[in-house]
Design an enzyme around this catalytic site. Structure first.
Site: not given
Ligand code: FAD
Length: 474
Positions: A39, A44, A275-277, A450
């Protein structure tokens, strides 16, 4: 290997410790695999540190203040004072508790933790660069690899994040002062959730959205309930306008937007949240070295066992495609780890619920009525308004409805849409119904406590059968 590298080996290498990667690592540990997780930032991932958890903590905290300040109808008169620094400290405490827990869980399951940035050096090798000067790098040989590198927010030209004027969602969640005026570019779920937080804190929020409605992708009658409440909170919407440019002012900034006819408008603000994706993080991994090629959007294509085109390399979570949701990432983490351990695990995308934590909340799962028709079903649809729910009225939150979509012939539940208080919790019943192949009759016959909001799910199912007691039947 480069000169100075230390080389180590592992059965399973996980890149990224978000809800995809850390779940995969723990599951692989439970299955007695030798697993290493790398990481580069914080355990997290986005979810625990900069996404789901901090946003929901702030949503809950602002709800406490907002509900207390708006309870005159209940005979409560209060004027809460928000100490923003205190609120942010509480939110950070929640995040730290959870990220610390994830680290402990990984260690307890025998996962080797490694801090650093990974990139491929071959089909069975990654190089991990450790942060900080003189920290060096090391090569890790793996039998199987799980890519779980997540996503990052899209930037729009001219609106590069600077943390001061132009904010990402991560920046906005770290603000320890309440902005007076905020422009939010994008009315998707992240833009809508954070707009609600700041509107409840007293910020004047203006949302600029290129499309013609809030919550694109959700049904219009669902989005309408959320938009109406947002407008009551003072949020101003400008649809059909794209953010074009901005300029600094002595007291903040001016954002210029443009509609499809080329007409421009200007909005003053202290800050602008874009916040456009989000886009997958796959461009920093030197994928070619492993023989991998992402699609044109940067996603890694996988099969139903999370395998990429290179059989021993798996991809999960946001980097593996939509929907970009934490629970989808975690599910894929389970599957990838189990497949690597030789178990017959696979994904079933029929029922991935999604929630939007606006006021009121939205929860959806499975098919909409139109999607059911397109898939060849004759849909039986039942609806129950929260206005008719004793529990909803007794909490003072009675906006919205539950809709259940089923197959007319067999009664099988195909999907559901809930907009209203606790929709994010209530949708779990419909997700379970779909997963278990439950029918309208099963939902109707299940005795619900209920008075609860969950009764509305039972009543919507009964409505689809023409048997609802507390609303007129279709
Ligand atoms: P991530 O959580 O993005 O984790 C990827 C990790 O990989 C990161 O810690 C990063 O540092 C690490 N990493 C990247 N490249 C490298 C590398 N080369 N070497 C080592 N480490 C690396 N989803 C929901 O389901 N419910 C919600 O309510 C929700 N709310 C959200 C609110 C916000 C503001 C945002 C931004 C997102 C929200 N999401 C929500 C989306 C959710 O956060 C993501 O879908 C989820 O975190 C994806 O998990 P992941 O494990 O794929 O990636």
């Amino acid at each position: 290997m480069v000169v100075g590298d230390i080389a180590t080996g592992t059965d399973v290498l996980v890149i990224g410790a978000g809800p995809g990667g850390y779940v995969a690592a723990i599951r692989a540990g439970q299955l007695d695999l030798d697993v290493t997780i790398v990481e580069k930032d914080a355990y997290g991932g986005t979810c625990l540190n900069y996404g789901c958890i901090p946003s929901k903590a702030l949503i809950s905290a602002t709800d406490v203040a907002h509900n207390a300040a708006n309870a005159e109808d209940m005979g409560i008169h209060a004027d809460p004072v928000v100490d923003m620094q205190g609120m942010v400290a509480w939110k950070d405490g929640v995040v730290n508790q959870l990220t610390g827990g994830v680290e402990k869980l990984m260690k307890a399951n025998g996962v080797n933790l490694m801090q650093g940035t990974a990139e491929f050096a071959g089909e069975n090798t990654v190089r991990v660069a450790h942060g900080g000067e003189g920290q060096g790098s090391e090569s890790i040989e793996f039998d199987s690899c799980i890519i779980a590198t997540g996503s990052r927010p899209f930037q729009i030209p001219g609106f590069e994040f600077d943390g001061e004027h132009v904010l990402s969602s991560r920046d906005a969640l770290a603000l320890d002062e309440i902005p007076e005026k905020l422009v939010v570019v994008g009315a998707g779920y992240i833009g809508m959730e954070l707009s609600t937080v700041f509107a409840k804190l007293g910020t004047e929020v203006t949302i600029v959205e290129m499309l013609d409605d809030a919550l694109p992708g959700y049904e219009p009658d669902v989005a309408r309930v959320v938009k109406k409440k947002a407008e009551e909170l003072g949020i101003e919407f400008h649809f059909g306008e794209a953010a074009k440019e901005w300029r600094k002012e002595a007291d903040g900034m001016t954002v210029v937007t443009e509609n499809k006819d080329g007409e421009t408008s200007e909005f003053k603000a202290d800050k602008t949240l874009v916040a456009v994706g989000r886009q997958p993080v796959s461009d920093t991994l030197n994928l070619e070295a492993a023989g991998l090629e992402p699609d044109e959007k940067g996603f890694l294509q996988t099969d139903d066992q999370c395998r990429t085109d290179v059989g021993h390399i798996y991809a999960i979570g946001d980097v593996a495609g939509e929907p970009m949701l934490a629970h989808k990432a975690s599910k894929e983490g389970h599957v990838a780890a189990e497949v690597i351990a030789g178990e017959p695990s696979a994904l079933d995308y029929q029922a991935i619920p999604a929630a939007v934590f606006t006021d009121p909340e939205v929860g959806t799962v499975g098919m909409t009525q139109d999607e059911a028709k397109d898939a060849g079903f004759e849909p039986a649809v039942g609806k129950f308004p929260f206005m008719a729910s004793g529990r909803a009225l007794s909490t003072g939150h009675s906006d919205g409805f539950v809709r259940v979509v089923a197959d007319e012939e067999s009664g099988f539940i195909l999907g559901g849409q809930i907009v209203g208080a606790e929709a994010s919790e209530l949708i779990a019943e419909l997700a379970l119904a779909i997963e278990m192949g439950a029918t309208l009759e099963d939902l109707t016959a299940t005795i619900h406590t209920h008075p609860t909001l969950a009764e509305a799910v039972m009543e919507a199912a009964a409505n689809a059968r023409g048997e609802a007691i507390h609303t007129l039947n279709r």
